[in-house]
Scaffold this motif. Structure first.
Motif, PDB file in Angstrom:
ATOM      1  N   ILE A 145       0.837  -1.195   0.000  1.00 53.48           N
ATOM      2  CA  ILE A 145       0.000   0.000   0.000  1.00 53.48           C
ATOM      3  C   ILE A 145       0.877   1.252   0.000  1.00 53.48           C
ATOM      4  N   GLU A 146       0.571   2.193  -0.882  1.00 56.39           N
ATOM      5  CA  GLU A 146       1.248   3.485  -0.903  1.00 56.39           C
ATOM      6  C   GLU A 146       0.186   4.581  -0.818  1.00 56.39           C
ATOM      7  N   ASN A 147       0.263   5.397   0.212  1.00 56.10           N
ATOM      8  CA  ASN A 147      -0.708   6.470   0.426  1.00 56.10           C
ATOM      9  C   ASN A 147      -0.183   7.783  -0.136  1.00 56.10           C
ATOM     10  N   LEU A 148      -1.000   8.419  -0.963  1.00 58.55           N
ATOM     11  CA  LEU A 148      -0.677   9.740  -1.499  1.00 58.55           C
ATOM     12  C   LEU A 148      -1.946  10.583  -1.432  1.00 58.55           C
ATOM     13  N   GLY A 149      -2.147  11.254  -0.301  1.00 62.28           N
ATOM     14  CA  GLY A 149      -3.371  12.011  -0.095  1.00 62.28           C
ATOM     15  C   GLY A 149      -3.350  13.351  -0.798  1.00 62.28           C
ATOM     16  N   GLY A 150      -4.553  13.876  -1.047  1.00 57.74           N
ATOM     17  CA  GLY A 150      -4.678  15.203  -1.626  1.00 57.74           C
ATOM     18  C   GLY A 150      -5.710  15.260  -2.720  1.00 57.74           C
ATOM     19  N   ALA A 151      -6.419  16.412  -2.785  1.00 63.16           N
ATOM     20  CA  ALA A 151      -7.398  16.689  -3.838  1.00 63.16           C
ATOM     21  C   ALA A 151      -8.481  15.618  -3.906  1.00 63.16           C
ATOM     22  N   ALA A 152      -8.970  15.194  -2.734  1.00 65.76           N
ATOM     23  CA  ALA A 152     -10.048  14.199  -2.652  1.00 65.76           C
ATOM     24  C   ALA A 152      -9.717  12.936  -3.430  1.00 65.76           C
ATOM     25  N   GLY A 153      -8.470  12.491  -3.316  1.00 68.24           N
ATOM     26  CA  GLY A 153      -8.053  11.263  -3.970  1.00 68.24           C
ATOM     27  C   GLY A 153      -7.460  11.434  -5.355  1.00 68.24           C
ATOM     28  N   ALA A 154      -7.574  12.638  -5.918  1.00 68.14           N
ATOM     29  CA  ALA A 154      -7.162  12.835  -7.314  1.00 68.14           C
ATOM     30  C   ALA A 154      -5.651  12.768  -7.510  1.00 68.14           C
ATOM     31  N   LEU A 155      -4.861  13.135  -6.507  1.00 67.42           N
ATOM     32  CA  LEU A 155      -3.409  13.084  -6.668  1.00 67.42           C
ATOM     33  C   LEU A 155      -2.928  11.636  -6.826  1.00 67.42           C
ATOM     34  N   ALA A 175      -2.477   6.996 -13.199  1.00 66.23           N
ATOM     35  CA  ALA A 175      -2.803   7.234 -14.607  1.00 66.23           C
ATOM     36  C   ALA A 175      -1.550   7.450 -15.452  1.00 66.23           C
ATOM     37  N   THR A 176      -0.477   7.974 -14.845  1.00 67.38           N
ATOM     38  CA  THR A 176       0.748   8.251 -15.583  1.00 67.38           C
ATOM     39  C   THR A 176       1.844   7.204 -15.321  1.00 67.38           C
ATOM     40  N   SER A 177       1.505   6.110 -14.662  1.00 69.71           N
ATOM     41  CA  SER A 177       2.466   5.049 -14.389  1.00 69.71           C
ATOM     42  C   SER A 177       2.537   4.070 -15.561  1.00 69.71           C
ATOM     43  N   ALA A 223     -15.170   9.406 -10.231  1.00 69.62           N
ATOM     44  CA  ALA A 223     -16.434   9.869 -10.820  1.00 69.62           C
ATOM     45  C   ALA A 223     -16.765  11.306 -10.443  1.00 69.62           C
ATOM     46  N   ALA A 224     -16.654  11.657  -9.156  1.00 70.07           N
ATOM     47  CA  ALA A 224     -17.201  12.926  -8.674  1.00 70.07           C
ATOM     48  C   ALA A 224     -16.297  14.136  -8.890  1.00 70.07           C
ATOM     49  N   THR A 225     -15.018  14.020  -8.570  1.00 74.60           N
ATOM     50  CA  THR A 225     -14.170  15.214  -8.506  1.00 74.60           C
ATOM     51  C   THR A 225     -14.021  15.922  -9.847  1.00 74.60           C
ATOM     52  N   GLY A 226     -13.981  15.158 -10.936  1.00 72.01           N
ATOM     53  CA  GLY A 226     -13.808  15.770 -12.243  1.00 72.01           C
ATOM     54  C   GLY A 226     -14.989  16.609 -12.690  1.00 72.01           C
ATOM     55  N   VAL A 227     -16.153  16.398 -12.082  1.00 66.51           N
ATOM     56  CA  VAL A 227     -17.339  17.170 -12.462  1.00 66.51           C
ATOM     57  C   VAL A 227     -17.155  18.645 -12.125  1.00 66.51           C
ATOM     58  N   LEU A 228     -16.523  18.922 -10.978  1.00 65.15           N
ATOM     59  CA  LEU A 228     -16.341  20.313 -10.544  1.00 65.15           C
ATOM     60  C   LEU A 228     -14.917  20.821 -10.769  1.00 65.15           C
ATOM     61  N   ASN A 229     -13.948  19.919 -10.772  1.00 64.19           N
ATOM     62  CA  ASN A 229     -12.551  20.330 -10.929  1.00 64.19           C
ATOM     63  C   ASN A 229     -12.151  20.265 -12.400  1.00 64.19           C
ATOM     64  N   ARG A 230     -12.274  21.372 -13.079  1.00 64.14           N
ATOM     65  CA  ARG A 230     -11.964  21.404 -14.506  1.00 64.14           C
ATOM     66  C   ARG A 230     -10.463  21.252 -14.764  1.00 64.14           C
ATOM     67  N   GLN A 287      -8.614  18.966 -13.383  1.00 64.84           N
ATOM     68  CA  GLN A 287      -8.216  17.565 -13.192  1.00 64.84           C
ATOM     69  C   GLN A 287      -7.597  17.030 -14.473  1.00 64.84           C
ATOM     70  N   ARG A 288      -6.438  16.400 -14.356  1.00 65.28           N
ATOM     71  CA  ARG A 288      -5.650  16.063 -15.542  1.00 65.28           C
ATOM     72  C   ARG A 288      -5.862  14.645 -16.056  1.00 65.28           C
ATOM     73  N   TYR A 289      -6.849  13.962 -15.576  1.00 66.01           N
ATOM     74  CA  TYR A 289      -7.126  12.625 -16.086  1.00 66.01           C
ATOM     75  C   TYR A 289      -8.621  12.461 -16.285  1.00 66.01           C
TER      76      TYR A 289
END
Length: 332
Positions: free
Chosen positions: A74-84, A90-92, A108-115, A117-119
């Motif tokens: 397990i590798e935890n990378l918190g931030g941006a409601a999971g988007a980081l 996505a880039t691995s 599903a949710a974060t990309g609706v409001l965060n324009r 978001q890079r994926y």
């Protein structure tokens, strides 16, 4: 003539060499895939340790690793409601050694409001499968002065604008769950976004806000000690851990209401088909494990069915969240 014969022989030899090399080039990736996995697999979680996504990932890794004859780290990378964390996966490289245990937030949710978001959750990942669905709770603090969903609806109808509810952030699944409730029941309440569950729970218990949408694991300790009251569950069925708590859909004004969070396993775009197939098969074996299913139920979630299609779920939720965001004017 001898010269021509020699040239033709040379060409034939060269052709055989090229064919041999081409065959070897095709066989090599297949051999690699057959040997996969040869080392531990990194399972990315886009949240700090201890939350519901992290706990689900660790529970799954414990059962899924032996199915794949390797270890899931397990590798935890918190931030941006999971988007980081999702962006990192996505880039691995699409080699099967980096996967994401994601949630309905970042998938599903974060990309609706965060324009920014890079994926794209539908284009930039290889879907492996849905892991579990996790309804959330509508919870009242001491300031609310209500003990049932019916009391809340009646009170808010009489006093529109008096009540506020908190969520773990703008554009989170918890936020959308609250806005869907307001839309369906015709309630006027103010949304208060928080950066995480801990400050939200503190304010709810302390009386700074009246209501909150909380994950079941986050709410359970406060329900058990009586400091908070569960008014309703957002799923389509009551929870085995809290059978006395009705679904929101049981209220006459909220018939048909359903808004569950969920957890899913995905890899980078372009994951080899045979690796993806092995992961899918191993995931279904893991989800049939009785101990894992019980642990999920203890957390207020339930294991996914083999019939659940992750791609369809993501597409449907993105569409639903988009319509709800427009209705609630979240994107202004």
């Amino acid at each position: 003539m001898t010269h021509l014969t020699a040239s033709l022989s040379s060409l034939a030899l060269r052709r055989r060499q090229l064919l041999t090399l081409a065959a070897a080039g095709v066989a090599l990736p297949a051999a690699r895939a057959a040997a996969w996995p040869e080392r531990p697999i990194r399972l990315m979680v886009g949240y700090p340790p201890g939350g519901s996504v992290d706990v689900t990932a660790r529970q799954l890794a414990e059962v899924l690793g032996p199915k794949l004859k390797t270890t899931l780290v397990i590798e935890n990378l918190g931030g941006a409601a999971g988007a980081l964390g999702a962006q990192r996966v996505a880039t691995s490289p699409a080699d099967g050694y980096t996967l994401l245990l994601g949630s309905s937030n970042e998938l599903a949710a974060t990309g609706v409001l965060n324009r920014a978001q890079r994926y794209d959750p539908l284009k930039d990942f290889t879907p492996i499968g849905l892991v579990s669905k996790a309804p959330v709770l509508l919870v009242a603090g001491p300031k609310a002065g209500v003990k049932t969903l019916a009391e809340l609806v009646d009170t808010v109808k009489r006093q529109p604008g008096k009540y506020s509810y908190g969520s773990s952030g703008v554009g989170s699944t918890l936020h959308f769950a609250g806005e869907l409730m307001k839309q369906r029941a015709g309630l006027f309440m103010t949304h208060i976004p928080y950066r995480g569950v801990a400050p939200l729970t503190n304010d709810l218990v302390g009386g700074a806000i009246e209501l909150a949408m909380l994950s079941v694991p986050g709410a359970l300790p406060f329900l058990q000690n009586g400091r908070l009251t569960a008014l309703g569950v957002t799923g389509d069925q009551r929870l085995k851990t809290l059978p006395q708590v009705p679904t929101l859909a049981e209220h006459p004004l909220l018939k048909g209401y359903e808004m569950s969070g969920w957890f899913a396993l995905v890899g980078p775009k372009g994951l080899p088909a045979d690796v993806s197939s092995r992961l899918q098969a191993a995931l279904q074996e893991a989800l049939a494990d009785a101990t894992l299913r019980q642990r999920m139920e203890d957390m207020g979630s339930y294991a996914a069915s083999p019939r659940d299609d992750l791609t369809t779920l993501i597409r449907d939720d993105v569409a639903r969240f988009t319509k709800l965001a427009d209705y609630a004017r979240m994107r202004e």
